[in-house]
Scaffold this motif. Sequence first.
Motif, PDB file in Angstrom:
ATOM      1  N   LEU A   1      30.364  40.909 -57.950  1.00  0.00           N
ATOM      2  CA  LEU A   1      29.245  40.482 -58.775  1.00  0.00           C
ATOM      3  C   LEU A   1      28.060  41.385 -58.492  1.00  0.00           C
ATOM      4  N   ALA A   2      27.565  42.041 -59.538  1.00  0.00           N
ATOM      5  CA  ALA A   2      26.408  42.919 -59.358  1.00  0.00           C
ATOM      6  C   ALA A   2      25.155  42.058 -59.234  1.00  0.00           C
ATOM      7  N   ALA A   3      24.070  42.670 -58.855  1.00  0.00           N
ATOM      8  CA  ALA A   3      22.840  41.916 -58.593  1.00  0.00           C
ATOM      9  C   ALA A   3      22.350  41.159 -59.819  1.00  0.00           C
TER      10      ALA A   3
ATOM     11  N   LEU B   1      30.482  32.544 -63.399  1.00  0.00           N
ATOM     12  CA  LEU B   1      31.328  32.661 -64.595  1.00  0.00           C
ATOM     13  C   LEU B   1      31.054  33.959 -65.342  1.00  0.00           C
ATOM     14  N   ARG B   2      29.791  34.245 -65.594  1.00  0.00           N
ATOM     15  CA  ARG B   2      29.504  35.432 -66.394  1.00  0.00           C
ATOM     16  C   ARG B   2      29.905  36.707 -65.644  1.00  0.00           C
ATOM     17  N   GLY B   3      29.728  36.693 -64.315  1.00  0.00           N
ATOM     18  CA  GLY B   3      30.154  37.843 -63.514  1.00  0.00           C
ATOM     19  C   GLY B   3      31.661  38.038 -63.596  1.00  0.00           C
ATOM     20  N   ALA B   4      32.404  36.929 -63.516  1.00  0.00           N
ATOM     21  CA  ALA B   4      33.870  37.020 -63.564  1.00  0.00           C
ATOM     22  C   ALA B   4      34.318  37.560 -64.919  1.00  0.00           C
ATOM     23  N   LEU B   5      33.742  37.027 -65.995  1.00  0.00           N
ATOM     24  CA  LEU B   5      34.170  37.450 -67.337  1.00  0.00           C
ATOM     25  C   LEU B   5      33.844  38.915 -67.573  1.00  0.00           C
ATOM     26  N   ARG B   6      32.670  39.336 -67.095  1.00  0.00           N
ATOM     27  CA  ARG B   6      32.307  40.749 -67.271  1.00  0.00           C
ATOM     28  C   ARG B   6      33.248  41.650 -66.496  1.00  0.00           C
TER      29      ARG B   6
ATOM     30  N   PRO C   1      40.084  36.442 -66.103  1.00  0.00           N
ATOM     31  CA  PRO C   1      40.224  35.379 -67.109  1.00  0.00           C
ATOM     32  C   PRO C   1      39.895  33.985 -66.570  1.00  0.00           C
ATOM     33  N   TRP C   2      38.658  33.798 -66.152  1.00  0.00           N
ATOM     34  CA  TRP C   2      38.192  32.501 -65.625  1.00  0.00           C
ATOM     35  C   TRP C   2      38.182  31.511 -66.789  1.00  0.00           C
ATOM     36  N   PRO C   3      38.701  30.304 -66.629  1.00  0.00           N
ATOM     37  CA  PRO C   3      38.676  29.357 -67.746  1.00  0.00           C
ATOM     38  C   PRO C   3      37.249  28.911 -68.057  1.00  0.00           C
ATOM     39  N   TYR C   4      36.937  28.730 -69.330  1.00  0.00           N
ATOM     40  CA  TYR C   4      35.619  28.245 -69.720  1.00  0.00           C
ATOM     41  C   TYR C   4      35.663  27.840 -71.176  1.00  0.00           C
ATOM     42  N   GLU C   5      34.678  27.059 -71.598  1.00  0.00           N
ATOM     43  CA  GLU C   5      34.486  26.786 -73.018  1.00  0.00           C
ATOM     44  C   GLU C   5      33.026  26.950 -73.403  1.00  0.00           C
ATOM     45  N   CYS C   6      32.148  26.085 -72.840  1.00  0.00           N
ATOM     46  CA  CYS C   6      30.782  26.027 -73.357  1.00  0.00           C
ATOM     47  C   CYS C   6      29.824  27.015 -72.698  1.00  0.00           C
ATOM     48  N   SER C   7      30.045  27.406 -71.457  1.00  0.00           N
ATOM     49  CA  SER C   7      29.168  28.287 -70.666  1.00  0.00           C
ATOM     50  C   SER C   7      27.842  27.657 -70.283  1.00  0.00           C
ATOM     51  N   VAL C   8      27.599  26.414 -70.654  1.00  0.00           N
ATOM     52  CA  VAL C   8      26.281  25.827 -70.375  1.00  0.00           C
ATOM     53  C   VAL C   8      26.356  24.486 -69.629  1.00  0.00           C
ATOM     54  N   GLY C   9      27.439  24.241 -68.914  1.00  0.00           N
ATOM     55  CA  GLY C   9      27.482  23.061 -68.045  1.00  0.00           C
ATOM     56  C   GLY C   9      27.993  21.784 -68.681  1.00  0.00           C
ATOM     57  N   GLY C  10      28.464  21.852 -69.907  1.00  0.00           N
ATOM     58  CA  GLY C  10      28.797  20.615 -70.604  1.00  0.00           C
ATOM     59  C   GLY C  10      30.252  20.198 -70.601  1.00  0.00           C
TER      60      GLY C  10
ATOM     61  N   LYS D   1      31.384  14.650 -55.730  1.00  0.00           N
ATOM     62  CA  LYS D   1      31.537  14.198 -54.338  1.00  0.00           C
ATOM     63  C   LYS D   1      32.704  14.900 -53.671  1.00  0.00           C
ATOM     64  N   ARG D   2      33.720  15.213 -54.462  1.00  0.00           N
ATOM     65  CA  ARG D   2      34.885  15.906 -53.897  1.00  0.00           C
ATOM     66  C   ARG D   2      34.642  17.409 -53.737  1.00  0.00           C
ATOM     67  N   GLY D   3      33.416  17.858 -54.057  1.00  0.00           N
ATOM     68  CA  GLY D   3      33.045  19.249 -53.810  1.00  0.00           C
ATOM     69  C   GLY D   3      33.316  20.191 -54.964  1.00  0.00           C
ATOM     70  N   LYS D   4      33.695  19.644 -56.128  1.00  0.00           N
ATOM     71  CA  LYS D   4      33.953  20.514 -57.283  1.00  0.00           C
ATOM     72  C   LYS D   4      32.648  21.170 -57.742  1.00  0.00           C
ATOM     73  N   ARG D   5      32.770  22.352 -58.322  1.00  0.00           N
ATOM     74  CA  ARG D   5      31.610  23.084 -58.851  1.00  0.00           C
ATOM     75  C   ARG D   5      31.933  23.596 -60.246  1.00  0.00           C
ATOM     76  N   LEU D   6      30.876  23.963 -60.960  1.00  0.00           N
ATOM     77  CA  LEU D   6      31.039  24.604 -62.263  1.00  0.00           C
ATOM     78  C   LEU D   6      30.637  26.072 -62.119  1.00  0.00           C
ATOM     79  N   ALA D   7      31.525  26.971 -62.526  1.00  0.00           N
ATOM     80  CA  ALA D   7      31.220  28.404 -62.374  1.00  0.00           C
ATOM     81  C   ALA D   7      30.051  28.820 -63.250  1.00  0.00           C
ATOM     82  N   CYS D   8      29.855  28.126 -64.386  1.00  0.00           N
ATOM     83  CA  CYS D   8      28.729  28.513 -65.256  1.00  0.00           C
ATOM     84  C   CYS D   8      27.413  27.986 -64.711  1.00  0.00           C
ATOM     85  N   GLN D   9      27.470  27.171 -63.662  1.00  0.00           N
ATOM     86  CA  GLN D   9      26.249  26.637 -63.049  1.00  0.00           C
ATOM     87  C   GLN D   9      26.171  27.016 -61.570  1.00  0.00           C
ATOM     88  N   SER D  10      26.880  28.094 -61.175  1.00  0.00           N
ATOM     89  CA  SER D  10      26.898  28.501 -59.769  1.00  0.00           C
ATOM     90  C   SER D  10      26.526  29.966 -59.627  1.00  0.00           C
ATOM     91  N   ARG D  11      25.764  30.223 -58.573  1.00  0.00           N
ATOM     92  CA  ARG D  11      25.396  31.615 -58.271  1.00  0.00           C
ATOM     93  C   ARG D  11      25.670  31.858 -56.787  1.00  0.00           C
TER      94      ARG D  11
END
Length: 345
Positions: free
Chosen positions: A20-22, A28-33, A37-46, A75-85
């Motif tokens: 991931l560049a600076a 998510l956006r870093g992976a796609l660029r 092939p990271w799974p995604y649909e909305c890109s905005v947390g929904g 609670k189980r520690g899941k994250r969203l790639a479109c909402q993670s840096r």
Amino acid sequence: PTTTPAPWRIQIEGGAEFTLAADEDTLLRGALRAGVPWPYECSVGGCGACRFDVLDGLMQTLWEAAPGLSERERKRGKRLACQSRPGGDCRVKVRLDPPAAGAMASRPPVRRMATLLARRPVTPDMDEFCFQLPEGDAGEFIAGQYALLYPPELGSPRAYSMANVPSERGSNPTVWRFVIRQVPGGVGSGLLFGLTPGAQLPIDGPYGHGHLQPGTRDVVCIAGGSGLGPMLSVARGVLAEPGTRRVHFFLGLRTQAELSAVKELDGLDPARLRLHTVLSSPSAEAPWVGPTGFVHEEAERTLAQPLAAHDFYFAGPPRMVEAVQEMLMLRHRVPFEQIHFDRFI
Ligand code: FES
């Protein structure tokens, strides 16, 4: 823990690795660029499609309450790639999409500064925004894909679909058109509606899997509200092909005041396009002799059976999208490969 300067190495359990560049703002956006092939649909947390686990390393969450995760998942520690840096090198666990999932492989999204060329009303609360991409930017996308627009002074992007077709890229300069609804009280759309021609805006894309696919079956487009944008793009894409497949276009509007939207389909080949306009709450004060009610019910009533003889594309408010899915998958057993949409919030 403190963050370390980019670039960061992201290792996916089971093999794949990318950097991931600076300037990459989310995982998510870093992976796609990087072509991952990271799974995604909305890109905005929904939607929750991009969920993953952190195995090792520091990961910041941009939107703690994003509706894409349930409390239990959080609670189980899941994250969203479109909402993670990332804050440094990380090791993560995610089930990737099959490689070369069509559009992504050949067209990684690009973030660029675009200029608002023009704006014009489509309905009383929807405008078409026409953005010019920078010189030399071919702006490739597939009909039906979307982009992330960064309204001024807002940290987070909003997703909107292009309403034109990529063949318009032959025009100079390259333009992307969007049909945007001004949501009452909506901060993002409110800021966009404050823009005047000449304004500069970061636009990131293309994204989305609900785009036009090659085929021979007739195409059904079902549009509700600003879902008009991507459905126009898909219809234009089909009719720009040399083939013979036809488009059945179902346009759901609320009242007669929105009927100006019908003009957006002017110029499309009438021999291959059949337009059905449906009003959900027509006013008693103005004449209306067309169908009323839910737009998907009109499609179910008028299309030739079996529905599985068509390919379906749809976009609109979440409740409409759910109702169309239910109608196609549960009631009419239309195969999943013939159903194309992207889930926004
Ligand atoms: Fe991340 Fe939808 S929640 S792609």
